[in-house]
Design a protein around this motif. Structure first.
Motif, PDB file in Angstrom:
ATOM      1  N   UNK A  58       0.837  -1.193   0.000  1.00 17.61           N
ATOM      2  CA  UNK A  58       0.000   0.000   0.000  1.00 17.61           C
ATOM      3  C   UNK A  58       0.882   1.257   0.000  1.00 17.61           C
ATOM      4  N   UNK A  59       1.928   1.213   0.815  1.00 16.29           N
ATOM      5  CA  UNK A  59       2.824   2.361   0.908  1.00 16.29           C
ATOM      6  C   UNK A  59       3.469   2.669  -0.434  1.00 16.29           C
ATOM      7  N   UNK A  60       3.774   1.620  -1.166  1.00 23.01           N
ATOM      8  CA  UNK A  60       4.445   1.801  -2.464  1.00 23.01           C
ATOM      9  C   UNK A  60       3.607   2.597  -3.454  1.00 23.01           C
ATOM     10  N   UNK A  61       2.303   2.623  -3.207  1.00 26.46           N
ATOM     11  CA  UNK A  61       1.422   3.384  -4.097  1.00 26.46           C
ATOM     12  C   UNK A  61       1.427   4.867  -3.731  1.00 26.46           C
ATOM     13  N   UNK A  62       1.973   5.181  -2.557  1.00 25.44           N
ATOM     14  CA  UNK A  62       1.988   6.576  -2.108  1.00 25.44           C
ATOM     15  C   UNK A  62       3.330   7.230  -2.399  1.00 25.44           C
ATOM     16  N   UNK A  63       3.367   8.517  -2.141  1.00 21.42           N
ATOM     17  CA  UNK A  63       4.588   9.293  -2.328  1.00 21.42           C
ATOM     18  C   UNK A  63       5.689   8.758  -1.418  1.00 21.42           C
ATOM     19  N   UNK A  64       6.895   8.625  -1.961  1.00 21.06           N
ATOM     20  CA  UNK A  64       8.011   8.059  -1.193  1.00 21.06           C
ATOM     21  C   UNK A  64       8.455   8.987  -0.063  1.00 21.06           C
ATOM     22  N   UNK A  65       8.567  10.246  -0.419  1.00 22.48           N
ATOM     23  CA  UNK A  65       9.178  11.198   0.506  1.00 22.48           C
ATOM     24  C   UNK A  65       8.420  11.313   1.830  1.00 22.48           C
ATOM     25  N   UNK A  66       9.163  11.259   2.914  1.00 21.17           N
ATOM     26  CA  UNK A  66       8.622  11.428   4.262  1.00 21.17           C
ATOM     27  C   UNK A  66       7.523  10.427   4.625  1.00 21.17           C
ATOM     28  N   UNK A  67       7.472   9.340   3.932  1.00 24.66           N
ATOM     29  CA  UNK A  67       6.438   8.362   4.253  1.00 24.66           C
ATOM     30  C   UNK A  67       6.763   7.651   5.571  1.00 24.66           C
ATOM     31  N   UNK A  68       5.724   7.373   6.348  1.00 21.85           N
ATOM     32  CA  UNK A  68       5.886   6.705   7.657  1.00 21.85           C
ATOM     33  C   UNK A  68       6.617   5.381   7.536  1.00 21.85           C
ATOM     34  N   UNK A  69       6.363   4.673   6.427  1.00 20.20           N
ATOM     35  CA  UNK A  69       6.979   3.359   6.257  1.00 20.20           C
ATOM     36  C   UNK A  69       8.505   3.474   6.301  1.00 20.20           C
ATOM     37  N   UNK A  70       9.022   4.524   5.694  1.00 22.49           N
ATOM     38  CA  UNK A  70      10.467   4.740   5.704  1.00 22.49           C
ATOM     39  C   UNK A  70      10.982   4.858   7.125  1.00 22.49           C
ATOM     40  N   UNK A  71      10.321   5.657   7.910  1.00 21.05           N
ATOM     41  CA  UNK A  71      10.727   5.837   9.295  1.00 21.05           C
ATOM     42  C   UNK A  71      10.581   4.546  10.104  1.00 21.05           C
ATOM     43  N   UNK A  72       9.534   3.820   9.788  1.00 19.33           N
ATOM     44  CA  UNK A  72       9.317   2.554  10.494  1.00 19.33           C
ATOM     45  C   UNK A  72      10.492   1.602  10.288  1.00 19.33           C
ATOM     46  N   UNK A  73      10.906   1.450   9.026  1.00 21.16           N
ATOM     47  CA  UNK A  73      11.978   0.492   8.722  1.00 21.16           C
ATOM     48  C   UNK A  73      13.339   1.023   9.184  1.00 21.16           C
ATOM     49  N   UNK A  74      13.602   2.288   8.897  1.00 18.01           N
ATOM     50  CA  UNK A  74      14.920   2.852   9.215  1.00 18.01           C
ATOM     51  C   UNK A  74      15.131   3.059  10.705  1.00 18.01           C
ATOM     52  N   UNK A  75      14.050   3.375  11.414  1.00 20.61           N
ATOM     53  CA  UNK A  75      14.239   3.779  12.800  1.00 20.61           C
ATOM     54  C   UNK A  75      13.558   2.859  13.820  1.00 20.61           C
ATOM     55  N   UNK A  76      12.266   2.667  13.679  1.00 22.52           N
ATOM     56  CA  UNK A  76      11.551   1.896  14.705  1.00 22.52           C
ATOM     57  C   UNK A  76      11.985   0.431  14.703  1.00 22.52           C
ATOM     58  N   UNK A  77      11.925  -0.172  13.536  1.00 20.53           N
ATOM     59  CA  UNK A  77      12.306  -1.578  13.407  1.00 20.53           C
ATOM     60  C   UNK A  77      13.763  -1.763  13.846  1.00 20.53           C
ATOM     61  N   UNK A  78      14.589  -0.828  13.423  1.00 18.67           N
ATOM     62  CA  UNK A  78      16.004  -0.888  13.780  1.00 18.67           C
ATOM     63  C   UNK A  78      16.193  -0.864  15.301  1.00 18.67           C
ATOM     64  N   UNK A  79      15.533   0.064  15.985  1.00 19.37           N
ATOM     65  CA  UNK A  79      15.660   0.147  17.445  1.00 19.37           C
ATOM     66  C   UNK A  79      15.181  -1.128  18.121  1.00 19.37           C
ATOM     67  N   UNK A  80      14.102  -1.683  17.593  1.00 21.12           N
ATOM     68  CA  UNK A  80      13.562  -2.910  18.187  1.00 21.12           C
ATOM     69  C   UNK A  80      14.591  -4.039  18.104  1.00 21.12           C
ATOM     70  N   UNK A  81      15.225  -4.143  16.947  1.00 22.39           N
ATOM     71  CA  UNK A  81      16.234  -5.202  16.787  1.00 22.39           C
ATOM     72  C   UNK A  81      17.385  -4.987  17.762  1.00 22.39           C
ATOM     73  N   UNK A  82      17.856  -3.766  17.823  1.00 25.53           N
ATOM     74  CA  UNK A  82      18.989  -3.474  18.706  1.00 25.53           C
ATOM     75  C   UNK A  82      18.631  -3.798  20.160  1.00 25.53           C
ATOM     76  N   UNK A  83      17.433  -3.376  20.575  1.00 26.98           N
ATOM     77  CA  UNK A  83      17.045  -3.578  21.974  1.00 26.98           C
ATOM     78  C   UNK A  83      16.745  -5.034  22.283  1.00 26.98           C
ATOM     79  N   UNK A  84      15.958  -5.674  21.430  1.00 26.40           N
ATOM     80  CA  UNK A  84      15.512  -7.019  21.777  1.00 26.40           C
ATOM     81  C   UNK A  84      16.610  -8.061  21.612  1.00 26.40           C
ATOM     82  N   UNK A  85      17.544  -7.816  20.698  1.00 28.00           N
ATOM     83  CA  UNK A  85      18.644  -8.778  20.549  1.00 28.00           C
ATOM     84  C   UNK A  85      19.861  -8.324  21.356  1.00 28.00           C
ATOM     85  N   UNK A  86      19.720  -7.243  22.070  1.00 25.28           N
ATOM     86  CA  UNK A  86      20.812  -6.739  22.910  1.00 25.28           C
ATOM     87  C   UNK A  86      22.096  -6.490  22.146  1.00 25.28           C
ATOM     88  N   UNK A  87      21.984  -5.824  21.035  1.00 20.12           N
ATOM     89  CA  UNK A  87      23.167  -5.643  20.196  1.00 20.12           C
ATOM     90  C   UNK A  87      24.024  -4.489  20.704  1.00 20.12           C
TER      91      UNK A  87
END
Ligand code: ZN
Ligand code: ZN
Length: 426
Positions: A58-87
């Protein structure tokens, strides 16, 4: 702003609607509270992955710039991995991407060991790869494809990257419980997707409609990190290129001196080059390479795990020497041996008169048919393991036979020096 997460198109499945909205709200909260360092504490890796699988198309059909999905993958998902796997971030670099300026068909998030690489274009790393149709995601121990593409060009690069993947699969002591070396298919169109497929070493597929618990996902990641550590250990002090070159030696018909397994593989390869069945077909093309006898420049060494220089031997050169021997022991042509199943001729082994480990001391190549001897297995074992007296006896005869030929390829040496190289004490 909640509109995008409204997901009314999930109407036919009520459980999903509840869950998706719940997760969306958590993510929304996270987006809003990011700067205040507050955490909801309820958003885990499973939800973060599910969110991408459910919303990326669905996101791919929307404008790329400043899209929430970008922030989700680059930042939120990243933090979760770092925290939960104790990296430890001094040791690991985590990076997610949904594309550069436009949507990637395969969004990914990578975990790089900083001592190995910090870019997906080269080296070894762990990566979550989402299938283009969002039917699932792989966790994959993978390798940068760009490195192979640039070093070998696309066609040969494809072969080389598969070879390193296969060799590493075999070398690994630890393979996580749920993971296999089975090929992955991302369903992408671009060469990047294909590169990931080829570079895959080990991993697991998680289907979008059956994601395991966050606990299991993190446990898989932690286990794969152990395997990843093993690769760091294999590389040792070497650069990535030195390591890959080393792995690819036997693929190029090159084998190292002084190593039991490599010696066995080397002699086997020499035999197989002279395989009866192919021998006849190749006879003509081989005859013309049996004439040259001039010096060749010193080859480049490869670097082993302890950073020691090692000198590869080319099985083709050895096969040529064996053919030139007419399958007679160079020390005494009356020596008997058994018949090789592969060549149909007397089984002999190929030995370098001036040992390859002294290559550094010479400015010309030591890996030449002129200084390669075909010996019966007994003589070959003897020249390596016999008494000083017996070794000297064999060397004297071989040196007398060959020293003119050695000169012709630029190897200047006398018998005493040669005996010294074999550890013969006088
Ligand atoms: Zn030998
Ligand atoms: Zn012999």
């Amino acid at each position: 702003m909640f509109q995008f997460y409204g997901t009314t198109w999930y109407d036919n499945n009520h459980n999903n609607v509840t869950e998706v909205i719940h997760v969306s709200e958590l993510i929304e909260n996270r987006l809003e509270t990011e700067n205040t360092n507050e955490r909801t504490g309820e958003l885990h890796i499973r939800e973060a992955i599910q969110y991408i699988l459910d919303h990326y198309q669905e996101a791919r059909l929307s404008l790329f710039e400043n899209h929430k999905m970008g922030n989700h993958v680059r930042s939120i998902f990243k933090d979760i991995i770092i925290n939960e796997a104790n990296l430890n971030q001094d040791h690991f670099y985590v990076k997610g991407s949904v594309g550069n300026g436009r949507w990637a068909e395969i969004p990914w998030i990578s975990i790089f060991n900083r001592d190995i690489t910090t870019t997906a274009t080269k080296g070894y790393y762990i990566v979550y790869l989402f299938k283009a149709d969002m039917s699932g995601v792989y966790i994959s121990l993978n390798q940068g494809w760009t490195y192979f593409k640039e070093k070998y060009q696309t066609k040969l690069g494809r072969k080389k990257i598969r070879t390193t993947a296969n060799i590493i699969q075999k070398k690994l002591n630890f393979t996580p419980d749920h993971m296999t070396a089975e090929a992955i298919t991302l369903g992408g169109q671009g060469w990047l997707a294909e590169g990931y497929e080829k570079g895959h070493i080990l991993g697991r597929f998680y289907s979008a409609n059956n994601l395991p618990s966050s606990k299991e996902l993190i446990s898989d990641l932690k286990e794969l990190l152990i395997t990843y550590n093993e690769i760091e250990y294999m590389i040792g002090e070497r650069t990535l290129e030195q390591f890959n070159d080393y792995l690819l030696l036997s693929d190029d018909g090159q084998f190292l001196e002084e190593e039991q397994q490599q010696e066995e593989d080397f002699q086997n390869r020499v035999q197989s080059i002279l395989d009866e069945k192919v021998k006849k077909a190749e006879k003509n093309s081989m005859e013309d390479i049996e004439t040259e006898d001039t010096p060749l420049p010193k080859p480049e060494p490869v670097i082993d795990q302890t950073k020691k220089e090692r000198w590869p031997r080319d099985a083709q050169v050895a096969a040529k020497a064996l053919r030139l021997s007419k399958f007679k022991c160079a020390f005494d042509e009356t020596h008997v041996s058994f018949t090789s199943k592969v060549t149909g001729e007397r089984y002999l082994e190929v030995h370098h008169l001036v040992p390859m480990k002294y290559q550094r001391n010479f400015n010309v190549s030591l890996d030449r048919a002129s200084q390669l001897l075909a010996l019966c297995p007994t003589c070959h074992r003897q020249i390596h393991h016999g008494t000083d007296k017996d070794k000297e006896n064999i060397l004297r005869k071989l040196f007398d036979d060959r020293h003119e030929k050695l000169k012709a390829i630029g190897i200047e040496i006398n018998l005493d020096e040669l005996c010294q190289m074999y550890g013969i004490e006088k």
